[in-house]
Write a protein that holds these residues in place. Sequence first.
Motif, PDB file in Angstrom:
ATOM      1  N   ASP A 180       0.833  -1.207   0.000  1.00 49.49           N
ATOM      2  CA  ASP A 180       0.000   0.000   0.000  1.00 49.49           C
ATOM      3  C   ASP A 180       0.869   1.261   0.000  1.00 49.49           C
ATOM      4  O   ASP A 180       0.548   2.249  -0.671  1.00 49.49           O
ATOM      5  CB  ASP A 180      -0.929   0.000   1.207  1.00 49.49           C
ATOM      6  N   PHE A 181       1.970   1.246   0.731  1.00 56.37           N
ATOM      7  CA  PHE A 181       2.832   2.436   0.809  1.00 56.37           C
ATOM      8  C   PHE A 181       3.592   2.683  -0.493  1.00 56.37           C
ATOM      9  O   PHE A 181       4.052   3.791  -0.752  1.00 56.37           O
ATOM     10  CB  PHE A 181       3.836   2.303   1.966  1.00 56.37           C
ATOM     11  N   SER A 182       3.716   1.640  -1.296  1.00 56.18           N
ATOM     12  CA  SER A 182       4.413   1.835  -2.579  1.00 56.18           C
ATOM     13  C   SER A 182       3.641   2.757  -3.504  1.00 56.18           C
ATOM     14  O   SER A 182       4.207   3.342  -4.432  1.00 56.18           O
ATOM     15  CB  SER A 182       4.640   0.482  -3.257  1.00 56.18           C
ATOM     16  N   SER A 183       2.352   2.901  -3.259  1.00 55.29           N
ATOM     17  CA  SER A 183       1.524   3.793  -4.091  1.00 55.29           C
ATOM     18  C   SER A 183       1.588   5.242  -3.625  1.00 55.29           C
ATOM     19  O   SER A 183       1.087   6.134  -4.320  1.00 55.29           O
ATOM     20  CB  SER A 183       0.064   3.311  -4.089  1.00 55.29           C
ATOM     21  N   LEU A 184       2.197   5.486  -2.452  1.00 56.65           N
ATOM     22  CA  LEU A 184       2.297   6.852  -1.933  1.00 56.65           C
ATOM     23  C   LEU A 184       3.290   7.636  -2.774  1.00 56.65           C
ATOM     24  O   LEU A 184       4.426   7.202  -2.996  1.00 56.65           O
ATOM     25  CB  LEU A 184       2.743   6.820  -0.466  1.00 56.65           C
ATOM     26  N   GLY A 185       2.868   8.785  -3.239  1.00 60.48           N
ATOM     27  CA  GLY A 185       3.740   9.622  -4.050  1.00 60.48           C
ATOM     28  C   GLY A 185       3.565   9.407  -5.539  1.00 60.48           C
ATOM     29  O   GLY A 185       4.222  10.072  -6.350  1.00 60.48           O
ATOM     30  N   THR A 186       2.685   8.476  -5.905  1.00 67.93           N
ATOM     31  CA  THR A 186       2.450   8.207  -7.334  1.00 67.93           C
ATOM     32  C   THR A 186       1.235   8.959  -7.860  1.00 67.93           C
ATOM     33  O   THR A 186       0.918   8.869  -9.043  1.00 67.93           O
ATOM     34  CB  THR A 186       2.241   6.706  -7.552  1.00 67.93           C
ATOM     35  N   THR A 190      -4.518  11.205  -4.525  1.00 66.86           N
ATOM     36  CA  THR A 190      -5.499  12.224  -4.930  1.00 66.86           C
ATOM     37  C   THR A 190      -6.724  11.600  -5.572  1.00 66.86           C
ATOM     38  O   THR A 190      -7.821  12.155  -5.516  1.00 66.86           O
ATOM     39  CB  THR A 190      -4.851  13.206  -5.917  1.00 66.86           C
ATOM     40  N   GLU A 191      -6.526  10.435  -6.195  1.00 67.88           N
ATOM     41  CA  GLU A 191      -7.657   9.741  -6.828  1.00 67.88           C
ATOM     42  C   GLU A 191      -8.477   8.984  -5.804  1.00 67.88           C
ATOM     43  O   GLU A 191      -9.702   8.988  -5.851  1.00 67.88           O
ATOM     44  CB  GLU A 191      -7.132   8.780  -7.900  1.00 67.88           C
ATOM     45  N   ASP A 192      -7.798   8.309  -4.902  1.00 66.21           N
ATOM     46  CA  ASP A 192      -8.488   7.509  -3.885  1.00 66.21           C
ATOM     47  C   ASP A 192      -8.423   8.266  -2.564  1.00 66.21           C
ATOM     48  O   ASP A 192      -7.374   8.349  -1.920  1.00 66.21           O
ATOM     49  CB  ASP A 192      -7.831   6.143  -3.766  1.00 66.21           C
ATOM     50  N   THR A 193      -9.561   8.828  -2.168  1.00 68.57           N
ATOM     51  CA  THR A 193      -9.578   9.632  -0.936  1.00 68.57           C
ATOM     52  C   THR A 193      -9.399   8.779   0.310  1.00 68.57           C
ATOM     53  O   THR A 193      -8.974   9.291   1.354  1.00 68.57           O
ATOM     54  CB  THR A 193     -10.902  10.402  -0.845  1.00 68.57           C
ATOM     55  N   ASN A 194      -9.735   7.511   0.233  1.00 69.43           N
ATOM     56  CA  ASN A 194      -9.608   6.634   1.396  1.00 69.43           C
ATOM     57  C   ASN A 194      -8.195   6.080   1.563  1.00 69.43           C
ATOM     58  O   ASN A 194      -7.902   5.426   2.565  1.00 69.43           O
ATOM     59  CB  ASN A 194     -10.599   5.466   1.291  1.00 69.43           C
ATOM     60  N   LEU A 195      -7.314   6.324   0.572  1.00 70.18           N
ATOM     61  CA  LEU A 195      -5.977   5.742   0.626  1.00 70.18           C
ATOM     62  C   LEU A 195      -5.162   6.303   1.795  1.00 70.18           C
ATOM     63  O   LEU A 195      -4.491   5.547   2.510  1.00 70.18           O
ATOM     64  CB  LEU A 195      -5.250   5.990  -0.694  1.00 70.18           C
ATOM     65  N   LEU A 196      -5.233   7.624   1.990  1.00 75.27           N
ATOM     66  CA  LEU A 196      -4.453   8.227   3.072  1.00 75.27           C
ATOM     67  C   LEU A 196      -4.914   7.716   4.434  1.00 75.27           C
ATOM     68  O   LEU A 196      -4.088   7.457   5.325  1.00 75.27           O
ATOM     69  CB  LEU A 196      -4.564   9.756   3.015  1.00 75.27           C
ATOM     70  N   ILE A 261       0.318  15.458   3.344  1.00 73.14           N
ATOM     71  CA  ILE A 261       0.257  14.019   3.070  1.00 73.14           C
ATOM     72  C   ILE A 261       1.054  13.243   4.115  1.00 73.14           C
ATOM     73  O   ILE A 261       0.628  12.182   4.587  1.00 73.14           O
ATOM     74  CB  ILE A 261       0.778  13.726   1.648  1.00 73.14           C
ATOM     75  N   TRP A 262       2.194  13.800   4.492  1.00 78.91           N
ATOM     76  CA  TRP A 262       3.068  13.059   5.409  1.00 78.91           C
ATOM     77  C   TRP A 262       2.566  13.067   6.847  1.00 78.91           C
ATOM     78  O   TRP A 262       3.204  12.484   7.727  1.00 78.91           O
ATOM     79  CB  TRP A 262       4.486  13.651   5.345  1.00 78.91           C
ATOM     80  N   LYS A 263       1.457  13.724   7.068  1.00 85.88           N
ATOM     81  CA  LYS A 263       0.879  13.671   8.411  1.00 85.88           C
ATOM     82  C   LYS A 263       0.312  12.294   8.741  1.00 85.88           C
ATOM     83  O   LYS A 263      -0.061  12.039   9.897  1.00 85.88           O
ATOM     84  CB  LYS A 263      -0.223  14.723   8.548  1.00 85.88           C
ATOM     85  N   ILE A 264       0.245  11.436   7.726  1.00 87.44           N
ATOM     86  CA  ILE A 264      -0.214  10.064   8.001  1.00 87.44           C
ATOM     87  C   ILE A 264       0.790   9.327   8.891  1.00 87.44           C
ATOM     88  O   ILE A 264       0.427   8.377   9.582  1.00 87.44           O
ATOM     89  CB  ILE A 264      -0.428   9.291   6.694  1.00 87.44           C
TER      90      ILE A 264
END
Length: 824
Positions: A180-186, A190-196, A261-264
């Motif tokens: 899941d973290f591999s998708s961070l920064g790609t 912004t497309e998936d609001t639930n991802l963060l 974003i990095w507040k996660i």
Amino acid sequence: MDKSSALEYINQMFPTEASLSGVEPLMQKIQGEIRRVDASILSAVRQQSNSGTKAKEDLADATRAVEELSHKIQEIKSKAEQSEAMVQEICRDIKKLDFAKKNITTTITALHRLTMLVSAVEQLQVMASKRQYKEAAAQLEAVNQLNNHFEAYRDVPKITELREKLNNIKQILKSHVFSDFSSLGTGKETEDTNLLQQLSDSCLVVDALEPSVREELVNNFCSRELTSYEQIFEGAELAKLDKTERRYAWIKRRIRTNEEIWKIFPASWHVPYRLCIQFCKQTRKQVEYILVNMKEKPVVAILLLALQRTVEFEKELEKKFGGGVPTKDIEDDIEEIGTWEDNSQNISKIRKKYEKKFAANQESEENEKTGNKDLSVTGAGFNFRGMISSCFEPHLTPYIELEEKTLMDDLEKIVQEETWDIEDGSQNNVLSSSTQLFSNIKKSLKRCNTLSTNQTLFSLFKVFQRVLKAYATKLFGKLPKGGTGIVAAATGMDGQIKVSERDEKVICYIVNSAEYCHKTSGELAENVAEIIDPHYADGVDMSEVQDEFSAVITKALVTLVLGLETKFDTEMAAMTRVLWSTLESVGDQSLYVNGINTILSSSIPVLGKLLTPVYFQFFLDKLASSLGPRFYANIFRCKQLSETGAQQMLLDTQAVKTILLEIPSLARQTSTAASYSKFVSREMSRAEALLKVILSPIDSVADTYRALFPEGTPMEFQRILELKGLKKADQQSILDDFNKHGPGFTQPSVTAAMPQPMPSPPAPPLAITNPATAAGFIANSEDVLTRAAALGRGAASTGFKKFIALTEAAKDRKDGPLRRLFNA
């Protein structure tokens, strides 16, 4: 009683024959006393015998009591053992029941926890497969706690099976989280609001796993973030020194853009901090590679700009991630180097300085007490300074060369623009070039302090040393020059130096400026030692530079003495031209005395105003030590002295002595009067003694000379006889008588080698092949030898304090012929 006492006692009892009638009563009395004593002894023996018997009986009773007590103890011990056996027999069945209950309770608890563990592991497996990270994190915490209770049952097959199943679930969770973290920064966030939110929940799972998982995740994230940085700045376009600033702009823009974003990530993970550390390490490697592989010498402006931006970036990181650690601010300390302020200003500045420090300490202590630290700020106390900028250190030689060239050019400019004068109303009497020089040095120090506090600062300090030595040479070269001769050969100083009133002021300004530079260079070294890295602090020393300025001070003061002496040449010559043998009466002081007074009255007030008390005292001592012997030697240059002429000269000598004694009050520096007056009186008393010898009658002149000059020589005594106007035949008889009684000192003195008086100026001095033999050398010029005696050798090449110590020590020497030569 001893024997003598017994006899005395008997003689006292029976002094006469008539008293012998009392012998018999006395014997009876003594026998009765003996019987009484025997009875007492017998009674004591009987009593002692009875006591011994009673003691034996008491001991036997005590022994019997101990035996009875031991028997009773044995009985009690036996009964106690019987009671213990009875109690154990009664409680045997109770212990079995207690152990059984405990084992049943433990078994029930273990089975209950095992059931809970099995259920929790199954639920965790379902949550992991559905990526329910938030619930899985809480469940994983519970499973870990339950699993800890079965550490003692690791060998049980069921427990082993559960542990393997749990490890597999953890690996599944880890792989899901990393995926899941591999998708961070790609851009998917912004497309998936639930991802963060999902990634934020997954961080909870990572915290529940082993710490190594968190470390691996953060490192992977930082490496992935810096991949684009490495690709961008390794290209030919941006991999240049003048593009260094863009590197720091990139990382700051990256942090600013992804801040939300990095507040996660939890604050305890310190992700931005870890990212900056890796960025600094990677940047250092790339910048160092650029510096090492540069084909041409770097442009100093570009090099310094890159270094400056690097240092500024490190300070920003220090401020952001340093945890509020105070940095040392030395700007005020640098500004205080070489400044003059009155006491009220100094007190105010010191108060403000320490109030600021106290407030900072109070704030720091308050933070420690309340624990009021921003937990989001990572690595409290971490020192970012030098992480990147330290790679510039081996390549800053062009910067140091530029600083040296700039300082040297500025030095030439300020020396050329120097007016060698002080404005009216100035309190310090220091040349503007010296203050301007240290102002330039302070600016250079500030520039370097913002760039480096290691090898570069140490190299710059060496530049400061060379610049200050060059300025000392400039001051040295500005001193008035004179002719050469015996004094120059023997002392390293110029012999004849003509100075005007302006020259005297300039010399005083040079003395004050050299003292200012001496003091300020020491302050500069102290400040640099506080700023620089401790590894280099021991090498920060300005002693050599201070010695240079001390030599300038010594040279200037001695030049001042020589210049004033040169003014006396005319008056000394006028003294020898007076017809002392034809004077008919003693009148007022002679014209040459008035000339000496005029010279001193015009120069001394100015010198006393411009020189500090310490240097004015040294100047006066050198002047008195030079003028006194010179006046003494000048008497021998005169022709024949009549009695009236000798009396007039004695009056003139006392007048000159009075003039010299009034110099401290003339200069308004009475603090030096006591020691100086003693020194002048000692020097001028020799001239007075010489004139008293000349005034003494012929028949007693030898005795008077021996009394006043115990170290005098026959040659000097012969010269005195010539001054008295005695013929050769008359001189010989007096000399024979003088030699017969023996002089007090037989070695040749300086004045003994004086030539016969000559109306014309003295011949040019002979060259000295070995200056060390100047003490016994026969010269043709009394003035030259007098100056050599006053100044001493090596004045220009030794430190000022050492020179003062040597001259002061030589004042009290009373042995050997060097006393007259080095009478300073």
